[in-house]
Design a protein around this motif. Sequence first.
Motif, short mmCIF file in Angstrom:
data_model
loop_
_atom_site.label_atom_id
_atom_site.label_comp_id
_atom_site.label_asym_id
_atom_site.label_seq_id
_atom_site.Cartn_x
_atom_site.Cartn_y
_atom_site.Cartn_z
N GLY A 40 0.81 -1.20 0.00
CA GLY A 40 0.00 0.00 0.00
C GLY A 40 0.85 1.26 0.00
O GLY A 40 0.38 2.33 -0.27
N THR A 41 2.14 1.14 0.30
CA THR A 41 3.05 2.28 0.30
C THR A 41 3.81 2.29 -1.02
O THR A 41 4.27 1.26 -1.47
CB THR A 41 4.05 2.17 1.47
N GLY A 42 3.94 3.47 -1.61
CA GLY A 42 4.67 3.59 -2.86
C GLY A 42 6.14 3.89 -2.63
O GLY A 42 6.60 4.03 -1.50
N LYS A 43 6.85 3.98 -3.74
CA LYS A 43 8.28 4.27 -3.70
C LYS A 43 8.59 5.28 -4.80
O LYS A 43 8.03 5.21 -5.89
CB LYS A 43 9.11 3.02 -3.96
N LEU A 44 9.50 6.18 -4.52
CA LEU A 44 9.99 7.10 -5.54
C LEU A 44 11.35 6.62 -6.03
O LEU A 44 12.08 5.95 -5.30
CB LEU A 44 10.14 8.51 -4.95
N VAL B 285 3.89 -0.02 -7.57
CA VAL B 285 3.68 -0.86 -6.41
C VAL B 285 2.20 -1.20 -6.42
O VAL B 285 1.37 -0.28 -6.55
CB VAL B 285 4.06 -0.12 -5.10
N GLN B 286 1.86 -2.47 -6.33
CA GLN B 286 0.45 -2.87 -6.33
C GLN B 286 -0.30 -2.06 -5.28
O GLN B 286 0.09 -2.04 -4.12
CB GLN B 286 0.34 -4.37 -6.03
N GLY B 287 -1.33 -1.36 -5.68
CA GLY B 287 -2.10 -0.54 -4.76
C GLY B 287 -1.41 0.75 -4.36
O GLY B 287 -1.83 1.41 -3.43
#
Length: 183
Positions: free
Chosen positions: A46-50, A82-84
Amino acid sequence: MGKQTSDVPAHQSAGVGRRAIVRTGVWTVPAVAVAVAAPAMAHSGGTGKLKFDTFNAFGADYNGAGQATTIESQVQVQNQFVQGGPTLTTVSVIVTYPAGRVTGAAPTKLTGDGWGFASASQSGGQWRYTFTWSGTLASSQSTSTLDYRVARSDITNESVNLDAVAIASGVTTATASASTNLR
């Protein structure tokens, strides 16, 4: 559903009727399904990444002696898939320059859809230039390329090392480094 069995003989009352057992079974199944689904969703990220797609620096605006009077930098940041993962509306990038190499003046020739200059501040032996991107950045998409120039304070031949960090709410930050030899 399979056949229900009981250790209580059919002629004795167990205190719990067949309908109560069936009702309990119906209410239990969704609770188990939710308990199983929650860890799977949490694991899917649920958390993205840059990440930096582009971060570079080179000399620009040469004087009559062939010396670069500015350092041009290009920056592009991706909201990694990222999924979600979240859709971002704001990304900040802080680029750090050695204090003795730039003047601290606002950058010139700034281009890039959605990008703007926020501030320049000196801390210790560094100048920190902060830029902000605004728009809609879905998972796996990248910002437009920020292109800008910063005035040099010393135009002698030198190697300049820059560091950058990209920050947005709800995602993991990214860092990058670039260096250039200025003549």
